[in-house]
Design a protein around this motif. Structure first.
Motif, mmCIF file in Angstrom:
data_model
loop_
_atom_site.group_PDB
_atom_site.id
_atom_site.type_symbol
_atom_site.label_atom_id
_atom_site.label_comp_id
_atom_site.label_asym_id
_atom_site.label_seq_id
_atom_site.Cartn_x
_atom_site.Cartn_y
_atom_site.Cartn_z
ATOM 1 N N MET A 1 1.997 -3.756 0.408
ATOM 2 C CA MET A 1 1.606 -4.555 1.608
ATOM 3 C C MET A 1 1.080 -6.058 1.092
ATOM 4 S SD MET A 1 -0.603 -1.035 1.653
ATOM 5 C CE MET A 1 -0.299 0.665 0.739
ATOM 6 N N ILE A 2 1.061 -6.376 3.168
ATOM 7 C CA ILE A 2 1.005 -7.578 2.507
ATOM 8 C C ILE A 2 -1.111 -7.776 3.808
ATOM 9 C CG2 ILE A 2 0.608 -9.605 4.838
ATOM 10 C CD1 ILE A 2 3.715 -8.602 5.771
ATOM 11 N N LEU A 3 -1.557 -6.837 4.358
ATOM 12 C CA LEU A 3 -2.488 -6.913 4.860
ATOM 13 C C LEU A 3 -3.340 -5.765 5.150
ATOM 14 C CD1 LEU A 3 -4.574 -8.383 6.301
ATOM 15 C CD2 LEU A 3 -3.037 -8.132 8.218
ATOM 16 N N GLY A 4 -4.358 -5.773 4.508
ATOM 17 C CA GLY A 4 -5.100 -4.223 5.018
ATOM 18 C C GLY A 4 -7.034 -5.041 6.049
ATOM 19 N N VAL A 5 -6.534 -4.109 6.947
ATOM 20 C CA VAL A 5 -7.613 -4.395 7.922
ATOM 21 C C VAL A 5 -8.573 -3.192 8.113
ATOM 22 C CG1 VAL A 5 -7.984 -4.286 10.269
ATOM 23 C CG2 VAL A 5 -5.554 -5.793 10.245
ATOM 24 N N LEU A 71 -7.354 0.357 -0.661
ATOM 25 C CA LEU A 71 -6.638 -0.672 -0.387
ATOM 26 C C LEU A 71 -6.910 -1.755 -1.912
ATOM 27 C CD1 LEU A 71 -8.164 -2.386 2.579
ATOM 28 C CD2 LEU A 71 -5.710 -0.928 2.760
ATOM 29 N N GLN A 72 -7.180 -2.433 -1.872
ATOM 30 C CA GLN A 72 -7.004 -2.698 -3.785
ATOM 31 C C GLN A 72 -6.288 -2.294 -4.428
ATOM 32 O OE1 GLN A 72 -10.878 -3.743 -4.038
ATOM 33 N NE2 GLN A 72 -10.883 -6.026 -3.788
ATOM 34 N N GLN A 73 -6.439 -0.607 -4.842
ATOM 35 C CA GLN A 73 -5.722 0.288 -5.301
ATOM 36 C C GLN A 73 -4.543 -0.048 -5.248
ATOM 37 O OE1 GLN A 73 -8.171 3.494 -5.060
ATOM 38 N NE2 GLN A 73 -10.254 2.245 -6.240
ATOM 39 N N LYS A 77 -3.612 -7.700 -1.431
ATOM 40 C CA LYS A 77 -4.390 -9.302 -1.401
ATOM 41 C C LYS A 77 -5.006 -9.385 -0.247
ATOM 42 C CE LYS A 77 -2.909 -8.550 -6.013
ATOM 43 N NZ LYS A 77 -3.255 -8.272 -7.052
ATOM 44 N N ARG A 78 -4.651 -9.667 0.350
ATOM 45 C CA ARG A 78 -4.868 -10.155 2.014
ATOM 46 C C ARG A 78 -5.910 -9.267 2.985
ATOM 47 N NH1 ARG A 78 -5.283 -15.280 4.445
ATOM 48 N NH2 ARG A 78 -3.510 -15.901 3.296
ATOM 49 N N ASP A 220 -8.473 -17.925 2.647
ATOM 50 C CA ASP A 220 -8.956 -16.717 1.591
ATOM 51 C C ASP A 220 -8.466 -15.962 2.048
ATOM 52 O OD1 ASP A 220 -10.924 -16.606 3.868
ATOM 53 O OD2 ASP A 220 -9.913 -17.961 4.438
ATOM 54 N N PRO A 221 -8.949 -15.177 0.241
ATOM 55 C CA PRO A 221 -8.513 -13.329 0.838
ATOM 56 C C PRO A 221 -8.976 -12.675 2.136
ATOM 57 C CG PRO A 221 -9.984 -13.511 -1.214
ATOM 58 C CD PRO A 221 -9.367 -15.127 -0.590
#
Length: 244
Positions: A1-5, A71-73, A77-78, A220-221
Motif C-alpha cells: 500500500m502507498i497510502l493510509g488515510v 495500517l502500520q501492521q 509508510k505514508r 515526512d510520513p
C-alpha cells in the motif's frame, strides 16, 4: 500500500476515496476501525472512515491510533489525516489532539496541515482559510451548530488545540517550487527536533499547482488535509520504486 488515510467522518472519507481513485490509486474504504481479520485486498490506498470529528478528544485519539496501528501492521509508510476542508472542529479539537497523537506515534516532530481544496474554492493565504472570496469566519460556517468557525486564522485555531508549536509555510515559500521548498522543509524538520513535542505548519495553497509543489517537496510520513492533487507525486514515486 502507498497510502493510509484516517478520516474523521464518513462523508470526508468517501470524498477522499473517490479522489484517490480519480488519481489512479486502487482504493478501498473501510467504515470504522478495522479488526485484525479485515482484509483490504491488493490495493494502493486504504481509507478508514471514523466518526471522530465531534466526539471527546480522548476517544478521537484512541480510534485514530487504532486505525494507524492497523495500517502500520500492513506495511503502510505514508499517512494522511483527513478532516473537512473548512477545518471545522470544536474549540478543544479534534484536529490538533489527533494530529499530535499521530505524530508522536510515528516518532516525527514536523508535519503540515493544509485543508486547501481549490476545486471547491477552499484556499489558504497567509494562514487564513478562504471559502470562495470570503474568509471562513464570514462564511456560513460561522453559524454551524456543532463546530462554528469564527476565526479564519488557521495558525491561531490549531495552536489553541495542539501541544505542538504551530507556524506557517507561506505562499512565498511554496511559490519557489519543489526543490527550494524541499530544502526549507528539511531545515524545518531539523529545527522541529529541538521543539517539544514538535511543529505543525499551516501550508498556504491557492491553486492545484501549489498542492503539487507540496506533494513533491514533503518527505515526512504524515500530512493533514491535502487533497488528491498532492497525492499524485507520491503515487509516481511509489510506482517507480516498485519497478526497481
Amino acid at each position: 500500500m502507498i497510502l493510509g488515510v484516517i478520516a474523521d467522518d464518513h462523508t470526508g472519507a468517501t470524498d477522499v476515496a473517490s479522489m484517490l481513485v480519480r488519481s489512479g490509486l486502487r482504493t478501498v474504504q473501510i467504515i470504522g476501525v478495522p479488526n485484525d481479520a479485515t482484509d483490504a485486498g491488493e490495493v494502493d490506498a486504504v481509507v478508514i472512515a471514523l466518526k471522530s470529528r465531534t466526539i471527546p478528544p480522548a476517544e478521537a485519539i484512541e480510534q485514530s491510533l487504532a486505525a494507524l496501528r492497523w495500517l502500520q501492521q500492513r506495511g503502510v509508510k505514508r499517512f494522511y489525516f483527513k478532516y473537512c476542508s473548512t477545518f471545522d472542529s470544536t474549540a478543544k479539537g479534534n484536529i490538533g489532539p489527533v494530529a499530535d497523537a499521530l505524530m508522536q506515534a510515528l516518532g516525527i516532530h514536523y508535519s503540515i496541515a493544509c485543508p486547501a481544496f481549490p476545486e471547491n474554492q477552499r484556499t489558504i493565504f497567509k494562514g487564513h482559510l478562504f471559502v470562495g472570496d470570503v474568509l471562513l469566519s464570514d462564511s456560513g460556517m460561522r453559524n454551524h451548530p456543532l463546530t462554528p468557525m469564527t476565526d479564519a486564522n488557521l495558525v491561531r485555531v490549531l495552536q489553541a488545540q495542539s501541544r505542538c508549536k504551530v507556524g506557517l509555510l507561506s505562499h512565498l515559500q511554496v511559490a519557489k517550487g519543489p526543490a527550494s521548498l524541499k530544502k526549507e522543509v528539511a531545515q524545518k524538520i531539523a529545527a522541529a527536533e529541538k521543539e517539544s513535542p514538535g511543529v505543525i505548519d499551516i501550508a498556504d495553497a491557492i491553486t492545484n499547482d501549489d498542492l503539487m509543489v507540496l506533494g513533491h517537496a514533503l518527505a515526512d510520513p504524515l500530512t493533514a488535509g491535502l487533497d488528491e492533487v498532492a497525492v499524485r507525486p507520491w503515487r509516481r514515486r511509489a510506482r517507480r520504486a516498485d519497478r526497481k
